[in-house]
Design a protein around this motif. Structure first.
Motif, short mmCIF file in Angstrom:
data_model
loop_
_atom_site.label_atom_id
_atom_site.label_comp_id
_atom_site.label_asym_id
_atom_site.label_seq_id
_atom_site.Cartn_x
_atom_site.Cartn_y
_atom_site.Cartn_z
N ASP A 23 -0.89 4.01 -0.19
CA ASP A 23 -0.13 3.77 1.06
C ASP A 23 0.05 5.05 1.86
OD1 ASP A 23 0.15 1.11 0.58
OD2 ASP A 23 2.20 1.21 -0.17
N ARG A 24 0.35 6.14 1.14
CA ARG A 24 0.62 7.43 1.80
C ARG A 24 -0.65 8.10 2.33
NH1 ARG A 24 4.85 6.64 2.47
NH2 ARG A 24 6.77 6.99 1.30
N LEU A 25 -1.75 8.00 1.54
CA LEU A 25 -2.91 8.87 1.78
C LEU A 25 -4.11 8.18 2.43
CD1 LEU A 25 -2.72 10.78 -1.63
CD2 LEU A 25 -2.07 11.68 0.61
N GLU A 26 -4.28 6.88 2.20
CA GLU A 26 -5.48 6.23 2.73
C GLU A 26 -5.54 6.23 4.26
OE1 GLU A 26 -6.21 2.59 0.51
OE2 GLU A 26 -7.24 3.77 -1.05
N PRO A 27 -4.37 6.20 4.98
CA PRO A 27 -4.45 6.33 6.44
C PRO A 27 -5.14 7.64 6.88
CG PRO A 27 -2.28 5.54 5.80
CD PRO A 27 -2.99 5.90 4.54
N PHE A 28 -5.16 8.65 6.00
CA PHE A 28 -5.82 9.93 6.32
C PHE A 28 -7.27 9.95 5.81
CE2 PHE A 28 -1.29 11.12 6.25
CZ PHE A 28 -1.19 11.78 7.46
N ALA A 31 0.60 4.23 -13.97
CA ALA A 31 -0.65 4.63 -13.28
C ALA A 31 -0.92 3.68 -12.12
CB ALA A 31 -1.81 4.63 -14.26
N ARG A 32 -0.77 2.39 -12.35
CA ARG A 32 -1.01 1.41 -11.29
C ARG A 32 -0.01 1.58 -10.14
NH1 ARG A 32 -4.68 -2.54 -12.47
NH2 ARG A 32 -5.38 -2.65 -14.63
N GLN A 33 1.24 1.84 -10.51
CA GLN A 33 2.28 2.02 -9.49
C GLN A 33 1.99 3.27 -8.65
OE1 GLN A 33 6.58 1.48 -10.48
NE2 GLN A 33 6.68 3.63 -9.94
N HIS A 34 1.63 4.37 -9.31
CA HIS A 34 1.29 5.60 -8.58
C HIS A 34 0.10 5.37 -7.65
CE1 HIS A 34 4.13 8.39 -10.03
NE2 HIS A 34 3.61 8.64 -11.21
N PRO A 61 0.95 16.97 10.15
CA PRO A 61 0.51 15.57 10.24
C PRO A 61 0.98 14.73 9.05
CG PRO A 61 -1.30 17.05 10.81
CD PRO A 61 -0.17 17.92 10.31
N PHE A 62 0.97 15.33 7.85
CA PHE A 62 1.41 14.59 6.66
C PHE A 62 2.91 14.30 6.74
CE2 PHE A 62 3.23 14.38 2.39
CZ PHE A 62 2.50 13.31 1.86
N TRP A 63 3.72 15.33 7.03
CA TRP A 63 5.18 15.11 7.10
C TRP A 63 5.52 14.09 8.18
CZ3 TRP A 63 6.54 16.44 2.71
CH2 TRP A 63 6.42 17.71 2.15
N ARG A 64 4.83 14.15 9.30
CA ARG A 64 5.15 13.24 10.42
C ARG A 64 4.79 11.79 10.11
NH1 ARG A 64 3.55 17.80 13.44
NH2 ARG A 64 1.39 17.03 13.70
N SER A 65 3.90 11.59 9.13
CA SER A 65 3.48 10.22 8.80
C SER A 65 4.51 9.50 7.92
CB SER A 65 2.13 10.25 8.05
OG SER A 65 2.31 10.73 6.72
N LEU A 66 5.52 10.23 7.43
CA LEU A 66 6.50 9.64 6.51
C LEU A 66 7.55 8.84 7.27
CD1 LEU A 66 7.12 12.71 4.16
CD2 LEU A 66 5.48 10.85 3.84
N PRO A 67 8.09 7.79 6.63
CA PRO A 67 9.13 6.99 7.31
C PRO A 67 10.48 7.72 7.35
CG PRO A 67 8.67 6.12 5.11
CD PRO A 67 7.67 7.20 5.35
N TYR A 68 10.61 8.81 6.59
CA TYR A 68 11.87 9.58 6.54
C TYR A 68 11.51 11.04 6.32
CZ TYR A 68 10.49 8.70 1.75
OH TYR A 68 9.75 8.58 0.60
N PRO A 69 12.38 11.97 6.76
CA PRO A 69 12.03 13.38 6.58
C PRO A 69 12.18 13.81 5.11
CG PRO A 69 14.22 13.16 7.55
CD PRO A 69 13.65 11.78 7.46
N PRO A 70 11.36 14.76 4.65
CA PRO A 70 11.50 15.24 3.27
C PRO A 70 12.79 16.04 3.11
CG PRO A 70 9.91 16.58 4.47
CD PRO A 70 10.29 15.45 5.38
#
Length: 495
Positions: free
Chosen positions: A140-145, A131-134, A61-70
Motif C-alpha cells: 500500500d505504501r510503496l507500490e504507488p512509487f 509476513a503476509r501482513q507486512h 515525496p515519501f513523507w507527503r504520501s502518508l495520510p498523517y505526518p510521521p
C-alpha cells in the motif's frame, strides 16, 4: 584481581567473605570481557567496505504520501538509518520501539530510499501471518512509487513460489517480504542492498548472518518491539548501533488493564458479549495448546475453546488459532478474524507478534502469571489500534504475592521500557530473552542487572585491546581468541 585458578578455588571454597567477593569479581569480569570481545569481533566482520553504496535523496515525496505526518522519533530514526545507508561501511542498526510506535513506517522509508537508489530490499518476519501482513501494508505504501513487493513464505503453492523466485533473481522484485523461506539456498537476489529483520528476538545472530550473506555486504536493519533497557541493549546488541522510537503516533489511546481471578470469568464474558454486540472483536490467549497431566490448572487453548469460550458465548462466531495448525489453516483463521467474520479469536501466543486488527478492542489473557511482563505487554499491544477504547484483562488464580504484584504493576503502567526494566529485575535476563534466541552465550556468573558497572569496564577494556590487535592475531592473545571462539560456538553465534 586474583589469578584464574585462585578465583575458581575461591568461588567454590572461599576462606572468607573478601575471598569470595574477589573470586566473583574476577570471574564476572572475565565472562563479560570475553563476551564483549566476541561481540566486537562479530561486528567488525561486517566492517568491510559496503557493496551497496547509496547517495542522499529528498525523502519529501515519501513523507507527503502518508495520510498523517510521521512522529519526531520516526523522522530522527529514519535520518540515522539513511546516514548509515550513505556511509562507506554496511549499516548494522537496531531499531527499537514500543508496541505501536511505528517501526514498519521507518522500515518503509528505508526500503523506498534503497529502491530509489536502485537496490533490492528483503524483510524477514518470524511468522507467515506477520509476513503476509507486512507485505500488504508495505505494498500500500510503496507500490504507488513503482516499488514491486513480492511475498515468499513456506505455505505458497509451487507455481507461486517459482514466479516469486524468478522476480527476485531478475530484479523485478524490489522488496521481498518473507519468513525463513527467504534464507534458503534457492533464493538468489540480483542486487540485495538492504536486509531487514523484524522482531529481532525471534532470530539469532546466525540467521541475521544468513540473510546478510545473500549479498556481498548488504546494509542490515533489525527491529524489535521488545523494549530493552539501554545498558542491556548495548550488551546484547553490541554488534549494532541503536535507534529508539520513544513516542507513539498521535491518536493512539491508552489501553486500560485489569487483573481479575477466575471467579470473575463469567462476569467478564458478559462484558465480552456487550463488546461484540457493539461491533467489536476479542482476543483470548491461553498459554498451552492441549491438556496434559503435568499442566495442573493451566488453561489449554483447545479445551478452553470448546468448554469455556463456545459454552459462554453460544451465539458468537469463535475461531481457534495455535502453532500446531498447518500454515494455510492458521492463515485462514487469521484472515477471517481480520475480515470481521469471527467475533472472538481463542489463541496461543502465535498472535503476540505484530498482528494488526484495528476492530479488536479486548485482549483477555488466561493464566497471566505464566507469561513474562514483556510478553504480556506485547499481547496487550494487539488491541488499541483503532479509534475505540480498548482494554486488556489479566486472569490469574495464583496466590503468590510477588506474582500478584507483577500483574498489578502492568495494570499501572503502559510504558514498555518501564515494563522491560521491571521484568528484567524480577525475572532475570534468561527469561527476558526466552530460550537463548538472541544467539549469544548464556552468562553463568555475571548478572546483567547487578553487574552493569563491571560490564562497562569490560567493554572499555575489550575496545582497548582490539584497538591494538583487531583480529587477535598476536601470539600473546592466542588463548584469549580460542576462549572467545569456544564461548560463541556453544551459542551458535559464530556459525
Amino acid at each position: 584481581m586474583p589469578a584464574k585458578a585462585q578465583a575458581v578455588r575461591g568461588i567454590h571454597a572461599p576462606k572468607n567473605a573478601d575471598d569470595l567477593a574477589a573470586a566473583r569479581r574476577r570471574l564476572i569480569f572475565e565472562e563479560l570481557y570475553l563476551l564483549q570481545i566476541g561481540i566486537f569481533l562479530l561486528r567488525s566482520h561486517g566492517r568491510c567496505k559496503t557493496s551497496a553504496p547509496m547517495h542522499p535523496l529528498d525523502l519529501g515525496p515519501f513523507w507527503r504520501s502518508l495520510p498523517y505526518p510521521p512522529t519526531g522519533a520516526q523522522k530522527r530514526s529514519t535520518e540515522e538509518i539513511l546516514a548509515d545507508l550513505c556511509g562507506d561501511v554496511p549499516m548494522n542498526r537496531l531499531l527499537q520501539g514500543d508496541v505501536g510506535s511505528g517501526k514498519t513506517l521507518v522500515a518503509a522509508a528505508a526500503i523506498w530510499f534503497a529502491a530509489q537508489n536502485g537496490w533490492q530490499s528483503a524483510m524477514l518476519a518470524p511468522t507467515e501471518i506477520l509476513a503476509r501482513q507486512h507485505a500488504a501494508t508495505l505494498a500500500d505504501r510503496l507500490e504507488p512509487f513503482g516499488v514491486n513487493v513480492t511475498l515468499l513464505v513456506g505455505g505458497m503453492k509451487a507455481k507461486e513460489k517459482r514466479i516469486a523466485l524468478e522476480a527476485i533473481a531478475d530484479g523485478r522484485a524490489n522488496l521481498v517480504v518473507g519468513t525463513h523461506a527467504v534464507l534458503t539456498d534457492t533464493v538468489e537476489f540480483k542486487n540485495l542492498g538492504l536486509a531487514i529483520v523484524d522482531e529481532q528476538h525471534r532470530f539469532g545472530v546466525r540467521q541475521r548472518g544468513l540473510l546478510a550473506g545473500k549479498a556481498q555486504s548488504p546494509h542490515l536493519l533489525v527491529m524489535s518491539a521488545t523494549p530493552i533497557p539501554r545498558t542491556l541493549g548495548l550488551l546484547m546488541y553490541g554488534d549494532l548501533d541503536i535507534s529508539v522510537l520513544d513516542e507513539l503516533p498521535p491518536g493512539r489511546k491508552p489501553i486500560k488493564t485489569w487483573f481479575i481471578t477466575g471467579k470473575k470469568r463469567r462476569d467478564m464474558y458478559g462484558f465480552l458479549d456487550k463488546q461484540i454486540a457493539a461491533g467489536h472483536q476479542v482476543y483470548i490467549v491461553c498459554p498451552a495448546i492441549e491438556e496434559n497431566e503435568a499442566m495442573g490448572d493451566l488453561q489449554a487453548v483447545t479445551t478452553y475453546y470448546t468448554e469455556t469460550a463456545c459454552a459462554l458465548l453460544p451465539n458468537r462466531r469463535i475461531g481457534l488459532l495455535h502453532g500446531k495448525l498447518k500454515p494455510k489453516e492458521k492463515d485462514d483463521v487469521m484472515q477471517r478474524f481480520k475480515a470481521g467474520e469471527l467475533d472472538v479469536l481463542v489463541s496461543t501466543t502465535v498472535i503476540e507478534v505484530g498482528v494488526d486488527v484495528p476492530n479488536a478492542t479486548v485482549m483477555v489473557i488466561e493464566n497471566a502469571e505464566r507469561f513474562g511482563l514483556s510478553a504480556l505487554h506485547q499481547l496487550r499491544g494487539r488491541v488499541g489500534r483503532g479509534a475505540a477504547d480498548s482494554c486488556c484483562i489479566l486472569i490469574s488464580d495464583n496466590g503468590n504475592d510477588a506474582v500478584r504484584e507483577r500483574l498489578q504493576f502492568l495494570c499501572r503502567t503502559s510504558d514498555g521500557f518501564a515494563v522491560a526494566k521491571y521484568d528484567l529485575e524480577t525475572r532475570g535476563p534468561g527469561d527476558f530473552f526466552g530460550s537463548a534466541q538472541h544467539g549469544l552465550p548464556t552468562l553463568r556468573v555475571a548478572d546483567l542487572v547487578q553487574d552493569t558497572r563491571t560490564l562497562r569496564v569490560a567493554q572499555d577494556e575489550a575496545k582497548a585491546l582490539l584497538a591494538k590487535d583487531p583480529n587477535l592475531i598476536d601470539p600473546a592473545h592466542r588463548a584469549l581468541s580460542d576462549e572467545v571462539e569456544r564461548l560463541f560456538e556453544t551459542a551458535g553465534a559464530m556459525n
